[in-house]
Design an enzyme around this catalytic site. Structure first.
Site, PDB file in Angstrom:
ATOM      1  N   ARG A   1     -12.649  -8.186  -4.097  1.00 16.11           N
ATOM      2  CA  ARG A   1     -12.320  -7.596  -2.461  1.00 16.11           C
ATOM      3  C   ARG A   1     -11.959  -6.519  -2.432  1.00 16.11           C
ATOM      4  O   ARG A   1     -11.105  -5.969  -3.150  1.00 16.11           O
ATOM      5  CB  ARG A   1     -11.305  -8.759  -1.840  1.00 16.11           C
ATOM      6  CG  ARG A   1     -10.809  -8.510  -0.691  1.00 16.11           C
ATOM      7  CD  ARG A   1      -9.404  -7.701  -0.568  1.00 16.11           C
ATOM      8  NE  ARG A   1      -8.917  -7.717   0.708  1.00 16.11           N
ATOM      9  CZ  ARG A   1      -7.794  -6.953   1.121  1.00 16.11           C
ATOM     10  NH1 ARG A   1      -7.160  -6.351   0.110  1.00 16.11           N
ATOM     11  NH2 ARG A   1      -7.105  -6.837   1.955  1.00 16.11           N
ATOM     12  N   VAL A   2     -12.206  -5.915  -1.128  1.00 15.85           N
ATOM     13  CA  VAL A   2     -11.924  -4.442  -1.217  1.00 15.85           C
ATOM     14  C   VAL A   2     -11.179  -4.438   0.365  1.00 15.85           C
ATOM     15  O   VAL A   2     -11.867  -4.980   1.171  1.00 15.85           O
ATOM     16  CB  VAL A   2     -13.001  -3.527  -1.039  1.00 15.85           C
ATOM     17  CG1 VAL A   2     -12.690  -2.004  -0.753  1.00 15.85           C
ATOM     18  CG2 VAL A   2     -13.597  -3.455  -2.441  1.00 15.85           C
ATOM     19  N   GLY A   3     -10.111  -3.777   0.556  1.00 14.86           N
ATOM     20  CA  GLY A   3      -9.529  -3.674   1.907  1.00 14.86           C
ATOM     21  C   GLY A   3      -9.904  -2.471   2.410  1.00 14.86           C
ATOM     22  O   GLY A   3     -10.789  -1.653   2.209  1.00 14.86           O
ATOM     23  N   ASP A   4      -8.932  -2.158   3.375  1.00 13.44           N
ATOM     24  CA  ASP A   4      -9.560  -0.922   4.366  1.00 13.44           C
ATOM     25  C   ASP A   4      -8.754   0.352   3.545  1.00 13.44           C
ATOM     26  O   ASP A   4      -9.255   1.644   3.915  1.00 13.44           O
ATOM     27  CB  ASP A   4      -8.383  -0.921   5.491  1.00 13.44           C
ATOM     28  CG  ASP A   4      -6.950  -0.790   5.327  1.00 13.44           C
ATOM     29  OD1 ASP A   4      -6.450  -1.822   4.364  1.00 13.44           O
ATOM     30  OD2 ASP A   4      -6.165  -0.070   5.903  1.00 13.44           O
TER      31      ASP A   4
ATOM     32  N   THR B   1      -1.394   0.706   6.322  1.00 15.25           N
ATOM     33  CA  THR B   1      -0.765  -0.222   5.969  1.00 15.25           C
ATOM     34  C   THR B   1      -0.640  -1.470   6.217  1.00 15.25           C
ATOM     35  O   THR B   1       0.036  -1.555   7.529  1.00 15.25           O
ATOM     36  CB  THR B   1       0.507  -0.024   5.131  1.00 15.25           C
ATOM     37  OG1 THR B   1       0.921  -1.139   4.261  1.00 15.25           O
ATOM     38  CG2 THR B   1       1.465   0.566   5.922  1.00 15.25           C
ATOM     39  N   GLY B   2      -1.735  -2.406   5.929  1.00 18.75           N
ATOM     40  CA  GLY B   2      -1.734  -3.785   6.948  1.00 18.75           C
ATOM     41  C   GLY B   2      -2.736  -4.788   6.313  1.00 18.75           C
ATOM     42  O   GLY B   2      -3.242  -4.572   5.164  1.00 18.75           O
TER      43      GLY B   2
ATOM     44  N   GLY C   1      -5.669  -5.566   5.679  1.00 16.36           N
ATOM     45  CA  GLY C   1      -6.909  -4.721   5.460  1.00 16.36           C
ATOM     46  C   GLY C   1      -8.105  -5.096   6.117  1.00 16.36           C
ATOM     47  O   GLY C   1      -8.819  -4.412   6.809  1.00 16.36           O
TER      48      GLY C   1
ATOM     49  N   THR D   1       0.824  -1.200   0.057  1.00 17.16           N
ATOM     50  CA  THR D   1       0.029  -0.100  -0.001  1.00 17.16           C
ATOM     51  C   THR D   1       0.868   1.375  -0.021  1.00 17.16           C
ATOM     52  O   THR D   1       1.924   1.076   0.586  1.00 17.16           O
ATOM     53  CB  THR D   1      -0.830  -0.079   1.305  1.00 17.16           C
ATOM     54  OG1 THR D   1      -1.445  -1.250   1.475  1.00 17.16           O
ATOM     55  CG2 THR D   1      -1.981   1.163   1.321  1.00 17.16           C
TER      56      THR D   1
END
Lengths: 309, 309
Positions: free
Chosen positions: A204-207, A227-228, A230, A176
């Site tokens: 898929r959608v992350g944070d 960043t991690g 998500g 990220t």
């Protein structure tokens, strides 16, 4: 005139010194320096935190070293689906996108949404359609694809694993990019952008797309870019949790960020890092992984890029 | 055995007594009662808050009176794009979807994602693809379409307005459904579902899909489901803000929810409401609009459905 501060990250995860050549390390440092320079140029002239974080993120989106824009990882289907968001601390306005495939700089699309759309969050082809009405630069799939990322996909494509649950150290990196800034006018801003995780499916959608999880900015409190892993950052409402601990719990930036990264997220089972700046221009960059591509620059001339602990 | 509580909403906004016939009002009350009954049946037998909020929301998704599932509003293109999310207070696990067109009960897809997918948030066709692998019930466009919603679209289709910025009182309603519950085991859960806003474009996503904005649950704190002008709820990280004020600022549920709905959101320029329950089973249902379809039932037999102030 007040001071200014800019911090950036290019992802956290298992970044092993032993797996990194000197040449590769130098390339990462140069890319981080270029991103800092892009933001500093704006801040040192009295420009806005918002312009600075956008410029710093564009620089990393355009570098194929980072998993955002050019160089984004491949989905299971061999495509690229990018997520991003931006937030302006002055009015808590925001823009966010998820699952865009053809926009050269997703962070600039977020900025366009924030400033020229009645909505905050657009997804997929709808977001691309809006990007075209705003005449943003579009690219074909080839532009985003790199050999390195394609090899990563081949390694795990036929498994049901994503980058989140494998044993290959090289792959376990949360790609990220992000930036947070405080400008000389006292305004804060945050921006985050990503290609997500290799071999991801089902859109898929992350944070990164989520205001409050991947990105948050509020003047007089702080600006945060995460960043991690998500999924854990979404469930923890990570970026806003740092702000909330400061706003309601009287925690300092350092204390709040430390609590999130070293207590809340690991306790849930996740890992990663974040960068944040408070209203005094103080910066924090905690992570609980082996490395995080990161850097900062401040108006007192203090500047550095780092990869490992 | 502890007490149990369930609260539901069917959307907030300009719901005028003068524009409502007695017959229509009775229909809404009956639909709210059916939703409460579906959740109460589970809670009174010692079932989980999670099962109860899902059942209560399914009941409203299946009613064409509410803007969620069957009866969802039309997009500018004449389609239906539904958003939803669910969160389990016990482990802060969550599932969310945005922009799904063919899933009969988006809230059940969220539950499937939460329990049977390594991800939290899926969008568009990817989310539908996952729904098919889990054998969820799919429906064609005709199922979701109703004459009433089609007429709403015709009224504003050729303007550039969405439901958010028009003067027609009947249209200014934030159609969302949601439920929050505390079960006899002390667990909390929240669920929210919507068809979004009439005439929306560019695959706009509101707060309903966003963990922390539209939906949040954390045992020992509270469970929240929002309904309002989604863009403001995203920027305010609305649902988690209520929890954060309680967690870090020692506010009661009533104080925190009141501050969000009557101070934070209006100050930003938005409006709407929310329902929430705390770990003692106390319920609050504030809104700053003219009405909010809502109701609650508690283990002491106290139960009511309401529309106006």
């Amino acid at each position: 005139m007040e001071n200014f501060s800019l911090a950036i990250h290019g992802g956290a995860g298992t970044i092993l010194k032993s797996a990194m050549t000197d040449r590769k390390e130098r390339r990462y440092h140069r890319a981080l320096e270029a991103s800092l320079k892009a933001g500093e140029k704006i801040l040192s002239k009295g420009g806005s935190a918002l312009d600075a974080v956008e410029a710093a993120v564009i620089s990393m989106e355009n570098s194929e070293l980072f998993n955002a824009g050019k160089g984004s990882v491949f989905t299971h289907e061999g495509d690229h689906e990018m997520d991003a968001s931006i937030m302006n601390g002055a009015d808590r306005n925001a823009g966010a996108v998820a699952g865009v495939r053809r926009v050269k700089n997703p962070i600039s699309l977020c900025r366009e949404i924030m400033e020229n759309c009645e909505h905050v969050f657009l997804i997929g082809e709808g977001a691309e359609h809006f990007a075209e009405t705003r005449k943003l630069e579009m690219e074909s799939k080839d532009y985003f694809s790199t050999d390195f990322r394609y090899e990563q996909l081949q390694k795990i494509r036929d498994t049901h694993q994503t980058l989140l649950d494998h044993s290959d150290h090289e792959l376990k990196k949360f790609g990220t990019v992000g930036a947070v800034a405080k400008d000389v006018h006292g305004n804060l801003a945050a921006a985050t952008s990503t290609g997500g995780i290799t071999n991801k499916r089902y859109m898929r959608v992350g944070d990164t797309s989520i205001i409050g999880a991947g990105t948050y900015a509020e003047n007089d409190i702080c600006a945060v870019s995460s960043t991690g892993w998500g999924e854990y950052y979404i469930r923890a409402v990570a970026a806003y949790d740092v702000a909330a601990m400061m706003k309601y719990g009287d925690k300092s930036l350092d204390e709040a960020a430390h609590q999130l990264i070293h207590e809340v997220i690991p306790k849930m089972g996740g890992d990663g890092g974040l960068i944040a700046v408070d209203s005094n221009g103080k910066i924090t960059m905690p992570f609980n992984t082996q490395g995080m591509y990161r850097g900062f620059v401040q108006s007192d001339g203090n500047s550095r890029t780092l990869i490992f602990k």
